[in-house]
Motif scaffolding. Structure first.
Motif, PDB file in Angstrom:
ATOM      1  N   UNK A 324      61.692  45.923  53.706  1.00  0.00           N
ATOM      2  CA  UNK A 324      62.784  45.854  52.729  1.00  0.00           C
ATOM      3  C   UNK A 324      62.597  44.768  51.674  1.00  0.00           C
ATOM      4  N   UNK A 325      61.589  43.907  51.851  1.00  0.00           N
ATOM      5  CA  UNK A 325      61.349  42.833  50.886  1.00  0.00           C
ATOM      6  C   UNK A 325      60.009  43.031  50.200  1.00  0.00           C
ATOM      7  N   UNK A 326      59.986  42.801  48.889  1.00  0.00           N
ATOM      8  CA  UNK A 326      58.756  42.914  48.104  1.00  0.00           C
ATOM      9  C   UNK A 326      58.547  41.603  47.368  1.00  0.00           C
ATOM     10  N   UNK A 327      57.430  40.941  47.641  1.00  0.00           N
ATOM     11  CA  UNK A 327      57.154  39.648  47.028  1.00  0.00           C
ATOM     12  C   UNK A 327      56.295  39.763  45.769  1.00  0.00           C
ATOM     13  N   UNK A 328      55.443  40.809  45.717  1.00  0.00           N
ATOM     14  CA  UNK A 328      54.507  40.954  44.604  1.00  0.00           C
ATOM     15  C   UNK A 328      54.340  42.434  44.270  1.00  0.00           C
ATOM     16  N   UNK A 329      54.164  42.735  42.987  1.00  0.00           N
ATOM     17  CA  UNK A 329      53.978  44.107  42.530  1.00  0.00           C
ATOM     18  C   UNK A 329      52.808  44.161  41.553  1.00  0.00           C
ATOM     19  N   UNK A 330      51.960  45.165  41.715  1.00  0.00           N
ATOM     20  CA  UNK A 330      50.885  45.409  40.755  1.00  0.00           C
ATOM     21  C   UNK A 330      51.028  46.839  40.234  1.00  0.00           C
ATOM     22  N   UNK A 331      51.465  46.990  38.988  1.00  0.00           N
ATOM     23  CA  UNK A 331      51.572  48.307  38.358  1.00  0.00           C
ATOM     24  C   UNK A 331      50.202  48.656  37.793  1.00  0.00           C
ATOM     25  N   UNK A 332      49.559  49.628  38.408  1.00  0.00           N
ATOM     26  CA  UNK A 332      48.224  50.019  37.972  1.00  0.00           C
ATOM     27  C   UNK A 332      48.266  50.854  36.704  1.00  0.00           C
ATOM     28  N   UNK A 333      49.255  51.722  36.597  1.00  0.00           N
ATOM     29  CA  UNK A 333      49.373  52.577  35.415  1.00  0.00           C
ATOM     30  C   UNK A 333      50.780  53.172  35.374  1.00  0.00           C
ATOM     31  N   UNK A 334      51.151  53.634  34.194  1.00  0.00           N
ATOM     32  CA  UNK A 334      52.452  54.254  34.027  1.00  0.00           C
ATOM     33  C   UNK A 334      53.577  53.254  33.881  1.00  0.00           C
ATOM     34  N   UNK A 335      54.785  53.789  33.837  1.00  0.00           N
ATOM     35  CA  UNK A 335      56.010  53.000  33.747  1.00  0.00           C
ATOM     36  C   UNK A 335      56.877  53.352  34.948  1.00  0.00           C
ATOM     37  N   UNK A 336      57.418  52.347  35.609  1.00  0.00           N
ATOM     38  CA  UNK A 336      58.195  52.542  36.824  1.00  0.00           C
ATOM     39  C   UNK A 336      59.565  51.894  36.688  1.00  0.00           C
ATOM     40  N   UNK A 358      56.223  37.476  41.425  1.00  0.00           N
ATOM     41  CA  UNK A 358      57.427  37.195  42.195  1.00  0.00           C
ATOM     42  C   UNK A 358      58.598  37.921  41.552  1.00  0.00           C
ATOM     43  N   UNK A 359      59.749  37.863  42.197  1.00  0.00           N
ATOM     44  CA  UNK A 359      60.904  38.625  41.715  1.00  0.00           C
ATOM     45  C   UNK A 359      61.385  38.146  40.352  1.00  0.00           C
ATOM     46  N   UNK A 360      61.137  36.889  40.017  1.00  0.00           N
ATOM     47  CA  UNK A 360      61.516  36.400  38.688  1.00  0.00           C
ATOM     48  C   UNK A 360      60.777  37.164  37.597  1.00  0.00           C
ATOM     49  N   UNK A 364      64.618  39.976  38.845  1.00  0.00           N
ATOM     50  CA  UNK A 364      65.542  40.028  39.970  1.00  0.00           C
ATOM     51  C   UNK A 364      65.838  38.624  40.477  1.00  0.00           C
ATOM     52  N   UNK A 365      66.944  38.485  41.189  1.00  0.00           N
ATOM     53  CA  UNK A 365      67.322  37.196  41.768  1.00  0.00           C
ATOM     54  C   UNK A 365      66.831  37.039  43.196  1.00  0.00           C
ATOM     55  N   UNK A 366      66.338  38.152  43.783  1.00  0.00           N
ATOM     56  CA  UNK A 366      65.782  38.098  45.136  1.00  0.00           C
ATOM     57  C   UNK A 366      64.718  39.174  45.283  1.00  0.00           C
TER      58      UNK A 366
END
Length: 426
Positions: A324-336, A358-360, A364-366
């Motif tokens: 339920x928690x996501x600390x890091x995101x890597x968008x490889x392609x497209x828009x999400x 990070x969420x900042x 997001x605040x968390x």
């Protein structure tokens, strides 16, 4: 683990509606765009095919939403293929019936008057043989969504249409036999963009597209204090119409605060873009390539540990084995568009290609992130990903031009491109 359908949704996020009516089969010929409910369409020209871009709609054979009904999900439909009734008659009226991502829910009862054995469903049932006994439905209650009840398995034959409400007998929803062969809810598809390279929007200071207005085609840092000194300042944004491109609206100036994805369409007041109030102070155009979406979610910081790659809409990240928690995101392609709650509900966060440590970084605040889906580009013939590049013989997109949607081993020897515009793909 609870399924996404059983988890509680947060703030519902609506989408604008749009369909295009065509005079010829194959979505060809003269066309008419429809953005909202129409109580009397009887004077319109005969319609041969329809493209539903956003929302789920119901067509009626008579004005004032009466008579025979036809449900249209997002996509293309040929009226001539639906039988002689719809191929010979015009459209009397039309209404949009699915506007947000609320989880559909229907309760079926074995006895009339909402009594007896109860079966509750939140997703489609192709064949009741999967249940312990044949499905006999004497009454029903639709708590959310629009449902189609078919007399045969696998969604065959003409369905009965059930909107939210109570149905104490089969006759109440138009059936004479309590047997139900299959049933399914109508759902919204992913957000979409039709003209990504032609951003244009009109903002109004009052709801209902009233009051002072301002046409914009670029990022606006602060709608209340325009930087060019010529555009009018708006104390507040009461309504908005997006004519081209895909935008992100923000609660505060400088692209801060609550985010709202704005597809092409009409937003008559703040509730239509999912806001908490009428505050909308800055606007940003999404200029990223919309093709071939892919994103990787990490539960740990700095892209460490197990990562989950997603390439399609996911109503609950736990269904993909992600926490339920996501600390890091890597968008490889497209828009999400990522959401704080399951079922594409709660706060929205628009993610373009890049790294979010990070969420900042995503506003997001968390680190709570429960669902996400891509923004798709509407193709020329249906809702699908589009790969297209346009090459120009002169700089600044001038001169002769040629377009390609597939690989090209070589270009014409006489053509020397000086500029190009990518409409989709990589």
């Amino acid at each position: 683990m609870k399924s996404a359908a059983l988890k509680t949704q947060g703030k519902l996020n609506t989408r604008p509606g749009k369909m295009t009516l065509f005079s010829e089969p194959g979505c060809q010929g003269s066309s008419r765009e429809v953005w909202e409910d129409t109580a009397d369409a009887s004077g319109w020209a005969r319609v041969a095919s329809i493209r539903v871009v956003r929302g789920c709609w119901v067509l009626y054979e008579e004005p004032a939403f009466r008579g025979q009904k036809l449900v249209l999900p997002e996509g293309d439909v040929e009226l001539g293929a639906l039988g002689p009734a719809w191929s010979t008659q015009g459209i009397g009226s039309l209404r949009r019936v699915v506007r947000d991502y609320i989880t559909p829910e229907i309760s079926l009862y074995s006895e009339e008057g909402l009594r007896g054995e109860q079966v509750k469903l939140t997703k489609a049932l192709e064949d009741p043989q999967g249940l312990e006994r044949p499905l006999q439905v004497a009454s029903a209650t639709v708590s959310a969504g629009l449902w189609l009840l078919y007399p045969k398995p696998f969604f065959e034959d003409t369905p009965c249409i059930l909107e939210p409400g109570e149905y104490p007998t089969p006759e109440a929803w138009g059936a004479s036999d309590p047997s139900v062969g299959s049933l399914k809810p109508m759902r919204l598809g992913c957000p979409s963009v039709e003209k990504p390279g032609e951003p244009k929007a009109v903002v109004y200071e009052a709801p209902g597209f009233q009051g002072q207005s301002w046409e914009v085609s670029r990022d606006i840092y602060n709608l209340q204090q325009p930087e060019d000194g010529q555009s009018p300042s708006l104390a507040s944004v009461g309504s908005l119409q997006v004519l081209g491109g895909c935008w992100v609206g923000y609660e505060k100036e400088g692209f801060r605060g609550h985010q709202y994805l704005l597809e092409e369409g009409k937003y008559a007041d703040w509730s239509h873009w999912g806001g908490y109030n009428k505050a909308l102070t800055s606007l940003r155009v999404i200029r990223t390539d919309f093709g071939d979406p892919a994103v990787v979610l990490f539960e740990a910081m700095d892209f460490e540990g197990h990562g989950v790659e997603v390439s399609e809409a996911l109503p609950d990240v736990e269904l993909a084995g992600h926490g339920p928690r996501t600390q890091t995101i890597h968008v490889l392609s497209g828009v999400w568009v990522a959401y704080e709650e399951v079922g594409f509900s709660g706060e929205q966060y628009v993610l373009e290609k890049g790294v979010y440590r990070n969420c900042d970084d995503w506003g997001a605040s968390n680190s709570a992130l429960a669902s996400l889906q891509p923004v798709l580009q509407v193709g020329e013939h249906n809702l699908h990903f589009v790969s297209k590049i346009q090459l120009f013989s002169g700089p600044d997109f001038l001169g002769d031009h040629i377009s390609f949607e597939d690989d090209q081993i070589s270009l014409p020897p006489s053509f020397q491109p000086q500029s190009c515009r990518v409409h989709g793909g990589r």
